[in-house]
Design a protein around this motif. Structure first.
Motif, PDB file in Angstrom:
ATOM      1  N   SER A 159     -13.877  12.251   7.497  1.00  0.00           N
ATOM      2  CA  SER A 159     -12.503  12.669   7.256  1.00  0.00           C
ATOM      3  C   SER A 159     -11.628  11.606   6.608  1.00  0.00           C
ATOM      4  O   SER A 159     -10.476  11.870   6.317  1.00  0.00           O
ATOM      5  CB  SER A 159     -11.852  13.105   8.574  1.00  0.00           C
ATOM      6  N   ALA A 160     -12.145  10.402   6.412  1.00  0.00           N
ATOM      7  CA  ALA A 160     -11.328   9.350   5.786  1.00  0.00           C
ATOM      8  C   ALA A 160     -11.011   9.755   4.349  1.00  0.00           C
ATOM      9  O   ALA A 160     -11.891  10.069   3.567  1.00  0.00           O
ATOM     10  CB  ALA A 160     -12.043   8.013   5.829  1.00  0.00           C
ATOM     11  N   ASP A 161      -9.725   9.770   4.029  1.00  0.00           N
ATOM     12  CA  ASP A 161      -9.273  10.220   2.720  1.00  0.00           C
ATOM     13  C   ASP A 161      -9.009   9.074   1.748  1.00  0.00           C
ATOM     14  O   ASP A 161      -9.161   9.227   0.547  1.00  0.00           O
ATOM     15  CB  ASP A 161      -7.959  11.005   2.848  1.00  0.00           C
ATOM     16  N   ASN A 162      -8.521   7.965   2.281  1.00  0.00           N
ATOM     17  CA  ASN A 162      -8.040   6.889   1.424  1.00  0.00           C
ATOM     18  C   ASN A 162      -8.807   5.593   1.647  1.00  0.00           C
ATOM     19  O   ASN A 162      -8.864   5.091   2.760  1.00  0.00           O
ATOM     20  CB  ASN A 162      -6.543   6.625   1.704  1.00  0.00           C
ATOM     21  N   GLY A 163      -9.344   5.069   0.565  1.00  0.00           N
ATOM     22  CA  GLY A 163      -9.967   3.758   0.588  1.00  0.00           C
ATOM     23  C   GLY A 163      -9.027   2.765  -0.071  1.00  0.00           C
ATOM     24  O   GLY A 163      -8.636   2.948  -1.220  1.00  0.00           O
ATOM     25  N   LEU A 164      -8.609   1.759   0.670  1.00  0.00           N
ATOM     26  CA  LEU A 164      -7.697   0.740   0.161  1.00  0.00           C
ATOM     27  C   LEU A 164      -8.484  -0.544  -0.038  1.00  0.00           C
ATOM     28  O   LEU A 164      -9.204  -0.979   0.854  1.00  0.00           O
ATOM     29  CB  LEU A 164      -6.550   0.521   1.152  1.00  0.00           C
ATOM     30  N   LYS A 165      -8.326  -1.147  -1.192  1.00  0.00           N
ATOM     31  CA  LYS A 165      -9.147  -2.292  -1.580  1.00  0.00           C
ATOM     32  C   LYS A 165      -8.335  -3.579  -1.571  1.00  0.00           C
ATOM     33  O   LYS A 165      -7.257  -3.653  -2.158  1.00  0.00           O
ATOM     34  CB  LYS A 165      -9.710  -2.038  -2.986  1.00  0.00           C
ATOM     35  N   ILE A 166      -8.889  -4.596  -0.916  1.00  0.00           N
ATOM     36  CA  ILE A 166      -8.310  -5.936  -0.902  1.00  0.00           C
ATOM     37  C   ILE A 166      -9.391  -6.917  -1.348  1.00  0.00           C
ATOM     38  O   ILE A 166     -10.546  -6.816  -0.921  1.00  0.00           O
ATOM     39  CB  ILE A 166      -7.786  -6.316   0.493  1.00  0.00           C
ATOM     40  N   VAL A 167      -8.998  -7.859  -2.181  1.00  0.00           N
ATOM     41  CA  VAL A 167      -9.931  -8.873  -2.668  1.00  0.00           C
ATOM     42  C   VAL A 167      -9.521 -10.230  -2.104  1.00  0.00           C
ATOM     43  O   VAL A 167      -8.344 -10.562  -2.058  1.00  0.00           O
ATOM     44  CB  VAL A 167      -9.948  -8.919  -4.218  1.00  0.00           C
ATOM     45  N   VAL A 168     -10.524 -11.000  -1.673  1.00  0.00           N
ATOM     46  CA  VAL A 168     -10.312 -12.372  -1.202  1.00  0.00           C
ATOM     47  C   VAL A 168     -10.887 -13.291  -2.269  1.00  0.00           C
ATOM     48  O   VAL A 168     -12.076 -13.213  -2.587  1.00  0.00           O
ATOM     49  CB  VAL A 168     -10.995 -12.619   0.159  1.00  0.00           C
ATOM     50  N   VAL A 169     -10.023 -14.130  -2.850  1.00  0.00           N
ATOM     51  CA  VAL A 169     -10.437 -15.029  -3.927  1.00  0.00           C
ATOM     52  C   VAL A 169     -10.083 -16.470  -3.573  1.00  0.00           C
ATOM     53  O   VAL A 169      -9.315 -16.723  -2.653  1.00  0.00           O
ATOM     54  CB  VAL A 169      -9.788 -14.655  -5.283  1.00  0.00           C
ATOM     55  N   GLY A 170     -10.621 -17.366  -4.330  1.00  0.00           N
ATOM     56  CA  GLY A 170     -10.336 -18.783  -4.132  1.00  0.00           C
ATOM     57  C   GLY A 170     -11.478 -19.611  -4.671  1.00  0.00           C
ATOM     58  O   GLY A 170     -12.477 -19.081  -5.168  1.00  0.00           O
TER      59      GLY A 170
END
Length: 193
Positions: free
Chosen positions: A4-15
């Motif tokens: 039922s998950a509708d939304n995938g939110l993306k976060i990137v970790v950089v450095g």
């Protein structure tokens, strides 16, 4: 993740190389993270500056991936970018569709953060800066902010990438920053209409 998950939110970790991106993703992910770490070899010694990360034996060659379920309809996907300069060409692809980013910083090697900040600003991606604790003397936030020439609106936090609670606080700070940024932009657009 449920069906039922509708939304995938993306976060990137950089450095930069060896700042703790893989560690942060591992510490906060609810699933066993996918990682593309490979053993460091002598061939890489001539390419990668390992002076400050002498105990490091493996390195990310594509990206790390983790997940956090926020609620029945929303899931957060975490992507940890590779830190070595020879893999930076992957970053622009990773930024596509990103809600925001965490720039993880080792204050002993603050110059390694410039490229990440430059690319995020180029893409217009909201980001925060998190100074990972490597046990050395702490640098004052004002010194780090000045060294990175950060906009006053960019949040700067301290963290320990090994700690789940600390990593969660970093992500919460990023989400709040993104919310504030988009709320401000929506308010400005509303005033112009």
């Amino acid at each position: 993740m449920g069906a039922s998950a509708d939304n995938g939110l993306k976060i990137v970790v950089v450095g930069g190389f060896g700042v703790g991106k893989t560690t942060l993703v591992r510490s906060v992910s609810e699933i066993r993270p996918l990682n593309t770490e490979e053993t460091m070899t002598q061939a890489g010694e001539s390419v990668d500056d390992i002076a400050q990360v002498g105990t490091k034996t493996a390195t990310t060659v594509a990206f790390d991936f983790g997940r956090i379920t926020l609620d029945a309809h929303n899931v957060l996907y975490l992507f940890g970018a590779p830190g070595q300069e020879r893999f930076w060409f992957l970053w622009d692809r990773l930024f596509s569709g990103t809600l925001g980013a965490v720039v993880l910083v080792d204050t002993r090697r603050i110059d390694d953060s410039w490229y990440a900040i430059d690319r995020l600003e180029h893409h217009g991606t909201p980001f925060i800066v998190a100074c990972n604790d490597f046990g050395g003397p702490a640098r004052a936030g004002a010194d780090v902010r000045a060294a990175l020439d950060l906009d006053p609106d960019v949040p700067l936090v301290d963290c320990d990438a090994r700690s789940r609670e600390s990593a969660k606080e970093v992500l919460i700070t990023l989400v709040r920053h993104v919310q504030a940024r988009y709320a401000t932009a929506a308010g400005v657009r509303g005033e112009l209409v």
